[in-house]
Each structure stands twice: as C-alpha cells, then as structure tokens.
Design a protein around this motif. Structure first.
Motif, short mmCIF file in Angstrom:
data_model
loop_
_atom_site.label_atom_id
_atom_site.label_comp_id
_atom_site.label_asym_id
_atom_site.label_seq_id
_atom_site.Cartn_x
_atom_site.Cartn_y
_atom_site.Cartn_z
N MET A 163 0.85 -1.20 0.00
CA MET A 163 0.00 0.00 0.00
C MET A 163 0.87 1.24 0.00
N ASP A 164 0.54 2.24 -0.83
CA ASP A 164 1.32 3.45 -0.91
C ASP A 164 1.22 4.24 0.39
N GLU A 165 2.34 4.84 0.79
CA GLU A 165 2.35 5.64 2.01
C GLU A 165 1.85 7.04 1.70
N HIS A 166 1.03 7.60 2.56
CA HIS A 166 0.48 8.93 2.37
C HIS A 166 1.10 9.89 3.38
N PHE A 167 1.31 11.12 2.93
CA PHE A 167 2.01 12.10 3.75
C PHE A 167 1.21 13.38 3.90
N LYS A 168 1.58 14.12 4.93
CA LYS A 168 1.11 15.49 5.09
C LYS A 168 2.10 16.39 4.37
N ILE A 169 1.64 17.09 3.34
CA ILE A 169 2.53 17.85 2.46
C ILE A 169 2.14 19.32 2.45
N GLY A 170 3.14 20.18 2.64
CA GLY A 170 2.97 21.61 2.43
C GLY A 170 3.43 21.94 1.03
N PHE A 171 2.56 22.49 0.18
CA PHE A 171 2.92 22.79 -1.22
C PHE A 171 2.84 24.29 -1.44
N ILE A 172 3.95 24.87 -1.87
CA ILE A 172 4.06 26.33 -2.00
C ILE A 172 4.31 26.69 -3.46
N GLY A 173 3.34 27.36 -4.07
CA GLY A 173 3.44 27.78 -5.46
C GLY A 173 2.45 27.02 -6.33
N LEU A 174 1.36 27.67 -6.72
CA LEU A 174 0.28 27.01 -7.45
C LEU A 174 0.10 27.59 -8.85
N GLY A 175 1.22 27.86 -9.52
CA GLY A 175 1.18 28.39 -10.88
C GLY A 175 0.87 27.31 -11.90
N VAL A 176 1.22 27.57 -13.16
CA VAL A 176 0.88 26.64 -14.24
C VAL A 176 1.58 25.29 -14.07
N MET A 177 2.67 25.25 -13.34
CA MET A 177 3.35 24.00 -13.05
C MET A 177 2.93 23.44 -11.69
N ALA A 235 4.32 19.51 8.54
CA ALA A 235 4.32 18.69 7.33
C ALA A 235 5.45 17.66 7.38
N ASP A 236 5.18 16.51 6.76
CA ASP A 236 6.23 15.51 6.56
C ASP A 236 7.17 15.94 5.43
N ILE A 237 6.57 16.57 4.42
CA ILE A 237 7.31 17.00 3.23
C ILE A 237 6.82 18.39 2.85
N VAL A 238 7.75 19.26 2.50
CA VAL A 238 7.41 20.60 2.02
C VAL A 238 7.97 20.74 0.61
#
Length: 299
Positions: A1-15, A67-70
């Motif tokens: 089973m894939d592991e799920h993380f708490k992620i902080g994502f910064i920058g929501l542009g076209v990419m 977050a686990d990952i930023v």
C-alpha cells in the motif's frame, strides 16, 4: 500500500497547481500556499469540484508547519528565498526530520544555500527542477533532475512519482539545478537551428509538413521539432514556456559556466536573440518565438 504524507505545497502556478493536484489524487493531505490568494482559492475550488479537500495557508510557514514533506515550485532565486528564508518563510516552520523538495529552476548557488540551511535545522533538502512544461505537469509526465543525498532523493521519489515519469538522481545538492541548466542550453540551441531550418524550408518553396515528415525520423529529430515545428510555421506562440523564463534560466546557466571557467558562445548568442524577442514584445510568448527575429526571405 502506498504511504500517504502530510505535504505543504508552496506555489500554485501553471506547473505547481497541476503537480499539487496530482498529489491530492494520490491520497496525500495537502496544505497549499500561493502568493496571490485568488489563485490559491481558484485552485482549491477546482480540487473541491473533483472531490478533494485541500487546505489553504495564509503564509509559507503555515503551509510547512507539521508537514512531513514541504514542496516549493515558484519563479526564481528571489521568489524562492522569499517563501523559504524570509519572514514567515517555510524554513522557520519545517520540523526536524522532514524533507524539503524544490521544483523551482534556480541557481545552483541557491540550491546549495538552502541545503546548507536545511542541514543546520536538521531536515533534508533535494533540489529537483523539472522539464516537460505545462503539459507535462498536467499529464503527470515530467522529467525531474535531482540533487541531494541518494537516500533523500529516494524518499522524495515516492511522492514525485505522482507527477514525474522520469526521476534521476544526478548528484549532490545543486546537481539537479546544474542538469536543468544543461537542459535549457540544449533547448535554446535546438530552437535556434529549427528557426533557421524552417525559414530555409519556406523560402525554398517546400511543403513544411513534408520536410518535417522527412527529417523528423532521422538524426535531427527532437521534442522541439515534433512539438513546435508546426506552430512555428503557423506563427503561433501564445502558449508554452515563456521567453522571459528561458532568459532567466539561461542567465543561471551562463553564470554557472563562468564560475566553472567555461565558454558558452552558443548559449550567449541565443540568449541575445531572446533579448531581441523581448524587445519585440514577445517576453510572454513561447520560446519557439525565436523564429520571429529572422526575416522570411524570398520565395
């Protein structure tokens, strides 16, 4: 089973927007931040419409807290510094043992600076610029060039597979950015050659579609030829990867080459050509607009 993380994502542009969407689709918990709040709200609404429930943070630090990952995907060195090391930046909130992944194309110096700062704060950093453009981000088929410790890149791989089709560990911190510089140098040189080849084809009275068919199966074939030849012939440039961003990337490449004592005359020349396109009002047009500076010739 894939592991799920708490992620902080910064920058929501076209990419970044599509990439963060893929992470939601993979089952991760996302708290996102974007400097322009209206863009963040619009992105969040699109995700809600698809049945997902991301959180929107007021600051980069709030996105990173716990977050686990930023992950960052912003514009340039200055933008990246602003969301990481400035007041309310993510680095003040990333917990020890967490992982920081940067998908921005920045200087190798900036990547190494952030890696050193992360080490002092007891979390890991991977510089992971991407190639493949908006279409690659939307389709989840990006090529990702990674710099950092192998163990950290492997930690990042499980998450990046949500939007990356090719993920390669290139070397130590900063190596991912240097590989992206090489990538941009290649694209610039190819587009210079394509521009001249198309002008020759049309001026000689040949059918551009037939010429493309004839040469795209041989040694001249490239992604740029397959995807940009038809639009360059048609004079269509209002899409894709902007000239302004290419000039930013080539500036980093030329600075790194100079630091290493190298001469890069082709890159310097094509960069000067892009400066001409900027002067012609094409700064936001696709990099294939390079052909605009060449006369059409006699036919």
């Amino acid at each position: 089973m894939d592991e799920h993380f708490k992620i902080g994502f910064i920058g929501l542009g076209v990419m970044g927007g599509p990439m963060a969407g893929h992470l939601l689709g993979a089952g991760h918990q996302i708290t996102a931040y974007n400097r322009t709040r209206s863009r963040a709200d619009a992105w969040a609404q699109r995700q809600h419409d698809q049945g997902f429930a991301p959180n929107i943070a007021e600051t980069p630090a709030q996105a990173a807290a716990g977050a686990d990952i930023v992950i960052t995907c912003v514009g340039n060195d200055e933008d990246l510094h602003g969301v990481t090391l400035a007041d309310e930046g993510a680095f003040g909130a990333i917990r020890p043992g967490a992982l920081f992944i940067d998908h921005t194309t920045v200087s190798a110096h900036m990547a190494r600076k952030l890696a050193d700062n992360a080490a002092q704060r007891d979390f890991s950093a991977v510089d992971a610029p991407v190639s493949g453009g908006q279409a690659g981000a939307e389709n989840g088929t990006l090529a990702i060039m990674c710099g950092g410790a192998l163990s950290d890149v492997e930690r990042a791989r499980g998450v990046m597979q949500a939007y990356g089709a090719r993920i390669v560990h290139v070397g130590a911190c900063g190596a991912g950015q240097t590989a992206k510089m090489a990538n941009q140098m290649c694209i610039a040189g190819i587009l210079g050659g394509l521009s001249e080849a198309i002008r020759l084809t049309v001026a000689a009275g040949l059918d551009p579609e037939k010429v493309l068919e004839a040469i795209s199966g041989g040694a001249a074939q490239s992604w740029q030829m397959e995807n940009r030849w038809p639009t360059m012939v048609a004079g269509e440039f209002d899409f894709g990867f902007a000239v302004d961003w290419m000039r930013k990337d080539l500036g980093y490449a030329l600075a790194e080459a100079e630091r290493l004592g190298l001469s890069s005359p082709v890159t310097e020349m094509v960069d000067s050509f892009y400066a001409d396109i900027k002067q012609m009002g094409g700064g936001r047009q696709d990099t294939s607009a390079l052909i605009r500076r060449l006369p059409e010739g006699k036919n």
